[in-house]
Design a protein around this motif. Structure first.
Motif: not given
Ligand code: 4AD
Ligand code: MG
Length: 480
Positions: A124-149
């Motif tokens: 499913r990660a090959r579909t547009n929807t899941f590609g978008a969700i997973m990139r967003l998920r990754s981005s959010l987790s980066f933002a979490v670390h950045q905020y605390f850092h």
């Protein structure tokens, strides 16, 4: 020759350069136009092949799902819908995808239900929807670390295997190496865990909080971000058996400070994706619009996805005590008309998701922080208020989600904590190290837990938590 991802190609200024990309064919039309995607962006790059000069056998192998290696010239596009395209000079099929087999999978380019996509979670990660969700998920987790850092927190890795039940709810997965058919027994006939790997009963952690507290009382500001596990048999759209939790813990901070931190943090990570995930958000916004259209008029959201995200940024979270909330709920229309599945009659009851959503979506119409809950519906470690019946707890409720954050000021007084544990039959021997914190330089401290998947749900507009984690673990389901 520039070897790059498709995202980088779209960002290229210079045109008419030789480029090289690898990706998967999304579609191939008129024996000429390949829509190629490599996951770096939602957008496909159009690759134009000269079919007349191409070997027929090779042409046949260019089909949806196939992995290909393309070399060519990046030029301004002749057609509509894209700025640039690749005029293919060489094409190699790296991995075939049989069209017959593809036609039975979610790789065929058409709309599929989210349920069907879950059955093929490895694709499913090959579909547009899941590609978008997973990139967003990754981005959010980066933002979490950045905020605390950025704010002077230390990232702390809490253990995944523990001997304690942090939330005291008994919803744990056992960790053992004992033979299930023939475990060693004690004299009284019970399983003898002293013979187990760790010499005691152990389980997967439900929260890293207790361990984070010990580190906050040394490093000042810490946060955890790791997997947590709950064996609660709740088959809802908001519960997973394995989910990721972010748990900041801060020494010398009270509940007020905790609320400020949580609100600031949530706003930061949401602002981050609004700025950095524009394409993916636009796609998910359209998807949500479509989904909303299939709902009855009165259940449709009046806001688009980005409007909802901006709304959170632009408004102060409403801070309301549990007691005030109970008054509002008791006198609410749905309560009087007996529309709630769990009617609100008296102070002290636990709030259900229907009540949380009423407060957020109908009454206050903005994120809400509820605080000062009754002691007996909250965990043992929360600080008792002067009234002797409420604790310094806070839950943050979000529209469409309900509880997204749960936190509290911790009970820092040894005697009070011991009394609380005794009342709940939590043995002191089990948490002696936690009690030690209150012996050696105890101090006011607070923290909270954010369910990462609930945040991803909010940011993507997805309504089922199973669709925002690569491989959902839920009751009766651990495929893949
Ligand atoms: O409210 P909870 O149980 O709080 C704690 O675990 C505290 N130890 C946190 C702390 O103070 N450090 O869980 C925190 C959050 C919830 O608000 C929710 O967002 C999420 O974790 N959560 C779940 N998410 C998905 N599936 C589940 N089964 C969840 N249970 C809780
Ligand atoms: Mg909670």
């Amino acid at each position: 020759m520039i070897k790059s991802t498709i995202a980088e190609l779209f960002a290229q200024e210079i045109k008419h350069i030789d480029v090289e990309v690898k990706g998967w064919v999304k579609s191939f039309r008129a024996n000429r136009f390949i829509a190629l995607n490599d996951g770096s962006t939602l957008r496909n790059i159009q690759c134009v092949v000269d079919f007349e000069s191409m070997d027929e056998a090779l042409l046949k192998r260019i089909s949806t799902g196939a992995a290909v290696h393309i070399k060519g010239s990046l030029v301004e596009s002749q057609g509509k819908g894209q700025d640039v395209e690749i005029q293919v000079t060489s094409l190699e099929v790296l991995g075939d995808a049989d069209p017959e087999l593809v036609s039975k999978t979610i790789l065929q380019p058409k709309r599929h239900s989210l349920e069907f996509l879950r059955e093929q979670a490895h694709l499913r990660a090959r579909t547009n929807t899941f590609g978008a969700i997973m990139r967003l998920r990754s981005s959010l987790s980066f933002a979490v670390h950045q905020y605390f850092h950025n704010n002077g927190f230390n990232y702390m890795h809490a253990p995944i295997i523990t001997g304690s039940d942090a939330e005291g709810a008994g919803e744990m997965f056992r960790v053992t190496t004992l033979d299930p058919k023939n475990p060693p027994l004690t004299k009284s006939g019970e399983v003898d865990y002293s013979k187990d790997f760790f010499g005691k009963e152990t389980n997967l952690t439900v929260s890293g909080q207790l361990e984070a507290e010990t580190y906050a009382m040394a490093l000042g500001k810490v946060y955890t971000f790791g997997p947590t596990f709950r064996a609660e048999n709740s088959n809802t759209s908001r519960h997973l058996a394995e989910f990721w939790m972010i748990e900041p813990e801060v020494a010398f901070m009270d509940l007020e400070g905790n609320m400020d931190l949580a609100e600031d943090f949530l706003k930061y990570v949401i602002a981050y994706v609004l700025k950095n995930n524009v394409d993916d958000l636009a796609f998910l916004e359209k998807r949500l619009e479509q989904e909303e259209k299939s709902k009855p008029q009165n259940e449709r959201s009046s806001m688009s996805l980005t409007e909802k995200l901006n709304f959170v940024l632009d408004n102060n979270f409403k801070r309301v005590s549990y007691s005030e909330a109970i008054d509002i709920l008791r006198n609410s229309k749905p309560n009087k008309k007996k529309k709630f599945k769990y009617p609100i009659n008296e102070w002290g009851v636990d709030l259900q998701s229907e009540h949380e959503r009423f407060l957020v979506e109908k009454h206050f119409k903005c994120p809400v922080i509820l605080f000062d809950y009754p002691a007996n519906i909250k965990a043992f470690y929360m600080r008792l208020n002067e009234d002797g019946k409420t604790v310094r707890a806070m839950d943050i409720l979000f529209p469409g989600i309900g509880e997204i954050v749960g936190g509290s000021q911790r009970e820092e007084r040894l005697e009070v904590l011991k009394e609380k544990m005794a009342a709940l039959d939590i043995p002191e021997e089990e948490l002696w190290w936690y009690l030690d914190l209150r012996t050696y330089g105890t101090a006011v401290h607070s923290g909270f837990g954010l369910g990462f998947e609930r945040l991803v749900m909010f940011a993507t507009g997805m309504s089922n938590i199973r669709d925002v984690i690569p491989y959902p673990r839920t009751p009766q389901n651990a495929e893949f």
